[in-house]
Design an enzyme around this catalytic site. Structure first.
Site, PDB file in Angstrom:
ATOM      1  N   HIS A 207     -32.989  40.191   8.737  1.00 15.26           N
ATOM      2  CA  HIS A 207     -33.617  40.342   7.422  1.00 15.26           C
ATOM      3  C   HIS A 207     -32.771  39.602   6.384  1.00 15.26           C
ATOM      4  O   HIS A 207     -31.549  39.743   6.367  1.00 15.26           O
ATOM      5  CB  HIS A 207     -33.725  41.832   7.060  1.00 15.26           C
ATOM      6  CG  HIS A 207     -34.423  42.048   5.760  1.00 15.26           C
ATOM      7  ND1 HIS A 207     -35.786  41.904   5.624  1.00 15.26           N
ATOM      8  CD2 HIS A 207     -33.955  42.352   4.531  1.00 15.26           C
ATOM      9  CE1 HIS A 207     -36.121  42.125   4.363  1.00 15.26           C
ATOM     10  NE2 HIS A 207     -35.032  42.406   3.681  1.00 15.26           N
TER      11      HIS A 207
ATOM     12  N   MET B 251     -43.860  38.714  11.340  1.00 10.92           N
ATOM     13  CA  MET B 251     -44.360  39.248  10.077  1.00 10.92           C
ATOM     14  C   MET B 251     -45.440  40.315  10.246  1.00 10.92           C
ATOM     15  O   MET B 251     -46.385  40.392   9.467  1.00 10.92           O
ATOM     16  CB  MET B 251     -44.898  38.091   9.214  1.00 10.92           C
ATOM     17  CG  MET B 251     -43.851  37.039   8.900  1.00 10.92           C
ATOM     18  SD  MET B 251     -42.411  37.707   8.052  1.00 10.92           S
ATOM     19  CE  MET B 251     -43.092  37.884   6.393  1.00 10.92           C
ATOM     20  N   ARG B 252     -45.303  41.143  11.264  1.00 10.91           N
ATOM     21  CA  ARG B 252     -46.252  42.246  11.458  1.00 10.91           C
ATOM     22  C   ARG B 252     -45.490  43.559  11.470  1.00 10.91           C
ATOM     23  O   ARG B 252     -44.410  43.647  12.052  1.00 10.91           O
ATOM     24  CB  ARG B 252     -46.954  42.127  12.820  1.00 10.91           C
ATOM     25  CG  ARG B 252     -47.914  41.003  12.935  1.00 10.91           C
ATOM     26  CD  ARG B 252     -49.167  41.181  12.130  1.00 10.91           C
ATOM     27  NE  ARG B 252     -49.975  42.336  12.524  1.00 10.91           N
ATOM     28  CZ  ARG B 252     -50.989  42.805  11.819  1.00 10.91           C
ATOM     29  NH1 ARG B 252     -51.304  42.254  10.676  1.00 10.91           N
ATOM     30  NH2 ARG B 252     -51.683  43.831  12.243  1.00 10.91           N
TER      31      ARG B 252
ATOM     32  N   ARG C 250     -53.749  48.325  15.213  1.00  6.99           N
ATOM     33  CA  ARG C 250     -52.332  47.996  15.340  1.00  6.99           C
ATOM     34  C   ARG C 250     -51.805  48.474  16.691  1.00  6.99           C
ATOM     35  O   ARG C 250     -51.052  47.783  17.378  1.00  6.99           O
ATOM     36  CB  ARG C 250     -51.542  48.650  14.197  1.00  6.99           C
ATOM     37  CG  ARG C 250     -50.127  48.128  14.057  1.00  6.99           C
ATOM     38  CD  ARG C 250     -49.371  48.784  12.914  1.00  6.99           C
ATOM     39  NE  ARG C 250     -49.957  48.557  11.605  1.00  6.99           N
ATOM     40  CZ  ARG C 250     -49.858  47.420  10.909  1.00  6.99           C
ATOM     41  NH1 ARG C 250     -49.201  46.404  11.403  1.00  6.99           N
ATOM     42  NH2 ARG C 250     -50.406  47.300   9.724  1.00  6.99           N
TER      43      ARG C 250
ATOM     44  N   GLU D  71     -27.851  33.179   8.615  1.00  8.33           N
ATOM     45  CA  GLU D  71     -28.709  33.865   9.600  1.00  8.33           C
ATOM     46  C   GLU D  71     -28.514  33.236  10.973  1.00  8.33           C
ATOM     47  O   GLU D  71     -28.375  33.931  11.990  1.00  8.33           O
ATOM     48  CB  GLU D  71     -30.195  33.757   9.188  1.00  8.33           C
ATOM     49  CG  GLU D  71     -30.527  34.494   7.908  1.00  8.33           C
ATOM     50  CD  GLU D  71     -32.020  34.431   7.579  1.00  8.33           C
ATOM     51  OE1 GLU D  71     -32.844  34.438   8.501  1.00  8.33           O
ATOM     52  OE2 GLU D  71     -32.353  34.375   6.382  1.00  8.33           O
TER      53      GLU D  71
ATOM     54  N   GLY E 279     -39.677  29.595  13.113  1.00 12.87           N
ATOM     55  CA  GLY E 279     -38.842  29.909  14.263  1.00 12.87           C
ATOM     56  C   GLY E 279     -37.457  29.305  14.266  1.00 12.87           C
ATOM     57  O   GLY E 279     -36.890  29.032  15.330  1.00 12.87           O
ATOM     58  N   SER E 280     -36.872  29.143  13.079  1.00  8.05           N
ATOM     59  CA  SER E 280     -35.516  28.559  13.086  1.00  8.05           C
ATOM     60  C   SER E 280     -34.487  29.549  13.627  1.00  8.05           C
ATOM     61  O   SER E 280     -33.521  29.149  14.287  1.00  8.05           O
ATOM     62  CB  SER E 280     -35.125  28.057  11.695  1.00  8.05           C
ATOM     63  OG  SER E 280     -34.919  29.115  10.798  1.00  8.05           O
TER      64      SER E 280
ATOM     65  N   ASP F 154     -37.281  47.703   7.800  1.00 13.23           N
ATOM     66  CA  ASP F 154     -35.981  47.152   7.366  1.00 13.23           C
ATOM     67  C   ASP F 154     -34.945  48.249   7.111  1.00 13.23           C
ATOM     68  O   ASP F 154     -34.129  48.144   6.190  1.00 13.23           O
ATOM     69  CB  ASP F 154     -36.141  46.291   6.095  1.00 13.23           C
ATOM     70  CG  ASP F 154     -37.068  45.117   6.309  1.00 13.23           C
ATOM     71  OD1 ASP F 154     -37.161  44.625   7.445  1.00 13.23           O
ATOM     72  OD2 ASP F 154     -37.706  44.684   5.325  1.00 13.23           O
TER      73      ASP F 154
ATOM     74  N   LEU G 292     -44.863  47.108  12.963  1.00  8.46           N
ATOM     75  CA  LEU G 292     -45.021  47.610  14.332  1.00  8.46           C
ATOM     76  C   LEU G 292     -45.316  49.101  14.303  1.00  8.46           C
ATOM     77  O   LEU G 292     -44.800  49.828  13.444  1.00  8.46           O
ATOM     78  CB  LEU G 292     -43.738  47.340  15.117  1.00  8.46           C
ATOM     79  CG  LEU G 292     -43.410  45.845  15.298  1.00  8.46           C
ATOM     80  CD1 LEU G 292     -41.973  45.662  15.743  1.00  8.46           C
ATOM     81  CD2 LEU G 292     -44.372  45.202  16.274  1.00  8.46           C
TER      82      LEU G 292
HETATM   83  C1  GRF Z   1     -35.917  34.373   7.935  1.00  4.04           C
HETATM   84  O1  GRF Z   1     -35.414  34.241   6.640  1.00  4.04           O
HETATM   85  C2  GRF Z   1     -35.757  35.779   8.422  1.00  4.04           C
HETATM   86  O2  GRF Z   1     -34.620  36.393   7.938  1.00  4.04           O
HETATM   87  C3  GRF Z   1     -36.979  36.448   7.855  1.00  4.04           C
HETATM   88  O3  GRF Z   1     -38.000  35.490   7.949  1.00  4.04           O
HETATM   89  C4  GRF Z   1     -37.433  34.191   7.978  1.00  4.04           C
HETATM   90  C5  GRF Z   1     -37.895  33.556   9.249  1.00  4.04           C
HETATM   91  O4  GRF Z   1     -37.487  32.213   9.371  1.00  4.04           O
HETATM   92  N1  GRF Z   1     -37.217  37.690   8.557  1.00  4.04           N
HETATM   93  P1  GRF Z   1     -37.538  31.500  10.771  1.00  4.04           P
HETATM   94  O5  GRF Z   1     -38.968  31.621  11.289  1.00  4.04           O
HETATM   95  O6  GRF Z   1     -36.550  32.151  11.684  1.00  4.04           O
HETATM   96  O7  GRF Z   1     -37.197  30.076  10.490  1.00  4.04           O
END
Ligand code: GRF
Length: 193
Positions: free
Chosen positions: A110, A91-92, A66, A175, A13-14, A146, A94
């Protein structure tokens, strides 16, 4: 009126954190009203709670399909009166129905210069291909993975000796810079699908 935003996460979750920090500024056009995770022990949940943000967990493994999982998420988004959804390391895949329902109101980050390197292991693939540049993209979410139109991109060099980790770290810093900017554009109606 600030736009009400829900952030969907699966892990550390950064990016979520970068959005929460940005949204804490009085003049930011969006407020984070919910962090929703499909993983019960996602690292990002603790930070959101610390900041007093409502969190919810919906574990996909507890749903029969789903579609059923997506409906459960949708109910939580509705309960939070979310107007926009920001995927941040969610990471799912949709369902098409869910994506269509949030069309123009759901964005994702992404770690590649889309349309290059959709899917997973973007940094490894970019290094293996001998790319001179890598980067990240914030885009509107459309049913194809994506694939939606880009809102903002940032580019970084791939340096000699880069590993997946060093390149990922260089991209991640970008990001954290562009995701809040992109969410601002969407919340202000300056970027539309
Ligand atoms: C990031 O690199 C984002 O671009 C990708 O997954 C990673 C998630 O990192 N979709 P975080 O959980 O936001 O730290």
């Amino acid at each position: 009126m600030k736009k009400r935003v829900a952030i969907l996460i699966s892990g550390r979750g950064s990016n979520m954190r970068a959005l929460i920090e940005a949204a804490s500024a009085p003049d930011y056009p969006a407020q984070i009203v919910l962090v929703l995770s499909n993983v019960a022990d996602a690292g990002g949940l603790a930070f959101a709670k610390e900041r007093g943000i409502a969190t919810e967990v919906a574990e996909h493994k507890n749903y029969a399909s789903r579609e059923a999982f997506d409906r459960a998420m949708d109910e939580k988004l509705a309960a939070a009166k979310a107007e926009l959804v920001a995927l941040a390391g969610f990471m799912r895949l949709l369902s098409t129905d869910f994506v269509e329902q949030w069309r123009g109101r759901m964005i994702n980050i992404h770690p590649s210069l889309l349309p290059a390197y959709k899917g997973l292991h973007t940094h490894r693939r970019a290094i293996e291909a001998g790319e001179a540049f890598a980067g990240c993209t914030v885009h509107f979410v459309t049913p194809e993975l994506d694939d939606g139109p880009a809102i903002l991109q940032a580019k970084v060099p791939v340096l000699p000796g880069d590993t997946e980790e060093t390149l990922a770290a260089r991209v991640l810093a970008e990001e954290h810079r562009i995701y809040p900017e992109a969410l601002r554009l969407v919340a202000e109606g300056k970027a539309t699908l």
